[in-house]
Design a protein around this motif. Structure first.
Motif, mmCIF file in Angstrom:
data_model
loop_
_atom_site.group_PDB
_atom_site.id
_atom_site.type_symbol
_atom_site.label_atom_id
_atom_site.label_comp_id
_atom_site.label_asym_id
_atom_site.label_seq_id
_atom_site.Cartn_x
_atom_site.Cartn_y
_atom_site.Cartn_z
ATOM 1 N N LEU A 143 -6.032 1.176 5.415
ATOM 2 C CA LEU A 143 -4.559 1.313 5.108
ATOM 3 C C LEU A 143 -4.709 2.328 3.764
ATOM 4 O O LEU A 143 -4.022 3.101 3.649
ATOM 5 N N PHE A 144 -5.905 1.915 2.935
ATOM 6 C CA PHE A 144 -6.062 2.883 1.564
ATOM 7 C C PHE A 144 -6.229 4.377 1.915
ATOM 8 O O PHE A 144 -5.802 5.248 1.152
ATOM 9 N N HIS A 145 -6.737 4.641 3.205
ATOM 10 C CA HIS A 145 -6.846 6.244 3.466
ATOM 11 C C HIS A 145 -5.426 6.653 3.629
ATOM 12 O O HIS A 145 -5.559 8.191 3.546
ATOM 13 N N HIS A 146 -4.374 6.123 3.954
ATOM 14 C CA HIS A 146 -3.065 6.943 4.090
ATOM 15 C C HIS A 146 -2.460 6.902 3.125
ATOM 16 O O HIS A 146 -1.303 7.393 2.847
ATOM 17 N N GLY A 197 -1.675 7.331 -5.205
ATOM 18 C CA GLY A 197 -1.275 6.022 -4.457
ATOM 19 C C GLY A 197 -1.778 4.699 -4.991
ATOM 20 O O GLY A 197 -2.832 4.854 -5.813
ATOM 21 N N VAL A 198 -0.961 3.558 -4.996
ATOM 22 C CA VAL A 198 -1.347 2.474 -5.590
ATOM 23 C C VAL A 198 -1.533 1.233 -4.600
ATOM 24 O O VAL A 198 -0.917 1.176 -3.502
ATOM 25 N N ILE A 199 -2.576 0.447 -4.866
ATOM 26 C CA ILE A 199 -2.608 -0.869 -4.028
ATOM 27 C C ILE A 199 -1.959 -1.803 -4.467
ATOM 28 O O ILE A 199 -2.197 -2.183 -5.709
ATOM 29 N N VAL A 200 -1.107 -2.646 -3.722
ATOM 30 C CA VAL A 200 -0.193 -3.491 -4.269
ATOM 31 C C VAL A 200 -0.779 -4.820 -3.767
ATOM 32 O O VAL A 200 -0.846 -4.978 -2.694
ATOM 33 N N VAL A 201 -1.271 -5.644 -4.699
ATOM 34 C CA VAL A 201 -1.960 -6.997 -4.108
ATOM 35 C C VAL A 201 -1.128 -8.160 -4.301
ATOM 36 O O VAL A 201 -0.430 -8.268 -5.365
ATOM 37 N N LYS A 204 6.428 6.137 0.278
ATOM 38 C CA LYS A 204 5.750 5.825 1.357
ATOM 39 C C LYS A 204 5.395 4.287 1.153
ATOM 40 O O LYS A 204 4.780 4.195 0.178
ATOM 41 N N ILE A 205 5.246 3.638 2.038
ATOM 42 C CA ILE A 205 4.728 2.142 2.057
ATOM 43 C C ILE A 205 3.790 1.856 3.303
ATOM 44 O O ILE A 205 4.308 2.327 4.405
ATOM 45 N N VAL A 206 2.650 1.803 3.064
ATOM 46 C CA VAL A 206 1.541 1.237 4.083
ATOM 47 C C VAL A 206 1.211 -0.201 4.112
ATOM 48 O O VAL A 206 0.980 -0.680 3.041
#
Length: 279
Positions: free
Chosen positions: A28-31, A36-40, A91-93
């Motif tokens: 997922l992070f590759h996209h 970009g930010v990781i939302v946990v 964009k949301i992944v």
């Protein structure tokens, strides 16, 4: 750049629980875009990479939502929250099994309808024809399949904890060990492991052999202890133990001499494995 500025300027996010930060999550992070930010979504049940330990496995900024704070939101309310926190979001992944909103009633299909930007859905990630999931990693750890768990993770499974006082006989009659308490983490199956250990805030890991389990040959108490193989090391506050391979099950020895002989064999096995891996 401040965290607030990064959030304000971010155009892409990846959303999930991300316990383990395993190879499926990394897909997922590759996209994500460069900013970009990781939302946990923090459920409180993460025990592979609890809380901020996730940050050791990515260069992206991580933004946390506590599930208890957002579980009441419907789909539109959740998307509105994201737009407020990420005003430039385009964009949301998410993963193929992503659900959100009250009672997890919304899927990525709903997200596509509610969000006016791109929703990128990442398919199931497999390793050797086996789908990668955090619950499978937990199972592998519970049966001592460290190598299998590490392949799914994409890194060596690591626990961290504060230094505690051991039973006191190691350095005198057996080998010196560093004892830690790691309540936040899932502890692998009881036994002896090839490991590497990072002491306090040192940058490097030391080769080590570690024991996890009840000291059935001595006082019967539960312990997580690591013996450093490349010399005496002073631990002041904390240690991280990275698991590489399973050596043997926890077993009861009838004498200290038998236990000492077993530890010597464990050390020899660990040294051979670490040399093979050039660690």
């Amino acid at each position: 750049m401040s965290i607030a500025t990064t959030l304000k300027n971010s155009t892409s996010i990846a959303i999930g629980g991300f316990d383990g930060m395993h190879i499926g999550h990394q897909e997922l992070f590759h996209h994500l875009d460069q900013n970009g930010v990781i939302v946990v979504i923090n459920t409180g049940y993460a025990n592979l990479t609890p809380n901020h330990f996730r940050e050791k496995h990515t260069e992206h900024l991580i933004h946390y939502y506590d599930l208890d704070d957002i579980r009441h939101l419907d789909g539109a309310g959740f998307v509105s929250l994201l737009k407020d926190d990420f005003p430039k979001l385009q964009k949301i992944v998410v993963g193929y099994d992503f659900h959100f909103g009250k009672d997890r009633r919304y899927s990525y299909e709903d997200l596509k309808e509610l969000f006016d930007g791109e929703v990128l859905v990442v398919d199931e990630v497999q390793h050797h024809n086996d789908s990668v999931h955090s619950h499978k990693i937990r199972h592998k750890l519970s049966i001592g399949d460290i190598k299998g768990a590490n392949e799914f993770l994409g890194h060596n499974y690591t626990i961290c904890g504060k230094k505690i006082t051991g039973q006191g006989i190691g350095a005198k009659e057996l080998v010196a060990t560093i004892n830690i308490e790691a309540k936040e983490f899932l502890v692998p199956k009881e036994g002896v492991y090839v490991t590497t250990t990072r002491i306090d805030d040192e940058e490097h890991f030391h080769p080590s052999v570690s024991f996890v389990g009840h000291r059935v040959s001595t006082d019967g108490s539960f312990a997580i202890e690591s013996h450093i193989l490349d010399g005496k090391v002073l631990c002041e506050e904390k240690a991280e133990i990275s698991f590489i391979a399973y050596i043997r099950e926890n077993k009861k020895f009838e004498s200290i001499d038998e236990l000492r002989d077993a530890i010597k064999k464990d050390i020899a096995i660990a040294n051979r494995e670490l040399q093979r891996l050039e660690l």
